[in-house]
Design an enzyme around this catalytic site. Structure first.
Site, short mmCIF file in Angstrom:
data_model
loop_
_atom_site.label_atom_id
_atom_site.label_comp_id
_atom_site.label_asym_id
_atom_site.label_seq_id
_atom_site.Cartn_x
_atom_site.Cartn_y
_atom_site.Cartn_z
N LYS A 68 35.21 56.77 86.01
CA LYS A 68 36.57 57.00 86.47
C LYS A 68 36.85 58.49 86.66
CE LYS A 68 39.33 54.53 87.30
NZ LYS A 68 39.59 53.94 88.65
N HIS A 73 39.40 59.25 93.76
CA HIS A 73 40.67 58.73 94.30
C HIS A 73 41.74 59.83 94.26
CE1 HIS A 73 39.00 54.71 94.48
NE2 HIS A 73 38.65 54.78 93.22
N ARG A 123 33.44 50.94 81.03
CA ARG A 123 32.20 51.15 81.77
C ARG A 123 31.54 52.46 81.35
NH1 ARG A 123 34.67 50.33 87.70
NH2 ARG A 123 36.44 51.29 86.60
N GLU A 125 33.73 57.03 96.16
CA GLU A 125 34.44 56.18 97.12
C GLU A 125 34.40 56.70 98.55
OE1 GLU A 125 37.66 58.97 95.57
OE2 GLU A 125 35.96 57.88 94.71
N ASP A 145 44.31 52.15 93.18
CA ASP A 145 43.62 53.42 92.96
C ASP A 145 43.90 54.41 94.08
OD1 ASP A 145 42.32 53.09 90.47
OD2 ASP A 145 40.83 51.80 91.40
N TYR A 169 34.03 58.35 90.60
CA TYR A 169 35.18 57.99 91.41
C TYR A 169 36.27 59.03 91.18
CZ TYR A 169 33.26 53.30 92.21
OH TYR A 169 32.46 52.25 92.58
#
Length: 370
Positions: free
Chosen positions: A75, A96, A15, A118, A270, A94
């Site tokens: 990511k 996480h 991505r 998130e 995740d 993101y």
């Protein structure tokens, strides 16, 4: 503001943080956008498409991180990337962080401001920047489960949808949120027998009305989880607490009582995973077996559909990203939903659930900002 888009370097990640369409929006707002050469190639976007949208193509990640004031990724930053972050820089991606203390330490040491997709919220209490990837992951989870059930992939040799005279697979979905809803929709559409375990009674009413009895809903208790997991051919873990580590709903002792060749798909990986035996896997090596049960725990499931996922993600993040580019950290003071995304600032953890998961002190930046 100078906005940077590096090429994703996590294994199996194709991505890209901004599409050419999004770049044009940033440029129209008066911002300069730097895109690393090849950043969009995995999702089918050429450097030429980014240039036509107004981006400046740079050769390497070093240049992106060195020049950009706002880094937009997909990511969580890898070790090589968090070492390139600096004080005064904003990272929007993101994160996480709850199950990843090493990354948290790296971000804290960098002095950068890290805003996590998130944990950004909306007026309805939802997670709008997680939702599109949850939709993709929930749907991919069912496709992946169907493939993994096949004998040559280590499963019991069961066709998920069955055939006339032979019953389909029974799929247990743990959690009726966005992931669970999309997993249930795909599984039911393919003809599987589906039960969703959920603790919100209003949410179960929504699912019941939506599927008109095509799926079963059941209140999630310890007894219910045990009973349904042991009946299931596939268990899809779809539980989430924003910013926090996922609860471990399926224990190691359950596995010995499950069907041999049954499949666990952990979409919550995740956030640390909701099965006690979960550990992250990759698209290259997606599965492993514990006590005869096949585990599918790919940590970036939407990365398997990078074109769809990149577009869906950018549609969700664009408004927030433009606000950060237009107003910097001032955007957090005027948008309480975007402010919920703030995880790291000035070397401190600024999200309470993340702080609790990492056993670190929570710092309220808004008190410091006045």
């Amino acid at each position: 503001m100078r906005v940077g888009v590096p090429k994703e370097i996590k294994p199996g990640e194709y991505r890209v943080g901004l599409t050419p369409t999004a770049v044009r929006e940033y440029v129209t707002h008066g911002h300069e956008v730097l895109v690393q050469a090849g950043a969009g190639s995995g999702a089918g976007y050429t450097d030429g498409a980014f240039k036509r949208a107004g981006a400046r193509i740079v050769s390497g990640a070093e240049e992106v991180f060195a020049e950009a004031e706002l880094i937009v990724k997909v990511k969580e930053p890898q070790a090589a990337e968090w070492k390139r972050l600096r004080e005064g820089q904003i990272l929007f991606t993101y994160l996480h962080l709850a199950p990843d203390p090493d990354q948290a330490e790296g971000l804290l040491a960098s002095g950068a401001t890290a805003i996590a997709y998130e944990t950004v919220t909306d007026a309805a209490g939802g997670l709008p920047l997680l939702a599109p990837m949850s939709e993709v992951a929930g749907r991919i989870a069912v496709f992946s489960a169907g493939e993994t059930l096949l004998k040559h992939n280590g499963g019991m040799g069961l066709l998920l949808c069955g055939v006339p005279g032979v019953p389909p697979a029974r799929i247990c979905v743990l959690g009726g949120g966005v992931v669970g809803l999309n997993a249930a929709r795909m599984a039911a559409g393919l003809g599987a027998e589906v039960v969703v375990l959920e603790r919100s009674i209003p949410r179960m009413r929504v699912l019941d009305d939506m599927f008109l009895g095509r799926i079963l809903t059941r209140y999630s208790t310890l007894d219910a989880v045990e009973e349904e997991v042991l009946k299931a051919d596939v268990v899809i873990g779809a539980v989430l607490t924003a910013g926090a580590a996922a609860p471990k709903l399926v224990k190691r002792e359950h596995l010995s009582k499950m069907k041999r060749g049954s499949v666990l798909v952990d979409v919550s990986i995740d956030q640390g995973g909701c099965f006690e035996t979960s550990r992250p896997t990759t698209h290259a090596e997606p599965t492993y077996v514990v006590d005869g049960v096949v585990h599918y725990c790919v940590a970036n499931m939407p990365g398997a559909a990078p074109r769809t996922s990149s577009e869906a993600l950018v549609h969700a993040t664009l408004t927030f990203g433009l606000a950060l580019a237009d107003r910097g950290l001032e955007a957090l003071k005027t948008d309480r939903h975007l402010a919920k995304g703030l995880n790291v600032w000035a070397g401190k953890i600024t999200h309470p659930a993340v702080a609790q998961a990492l056993a670190r002190p929570f710092a309220d930046p808004f008190g410091a900002w006045g």
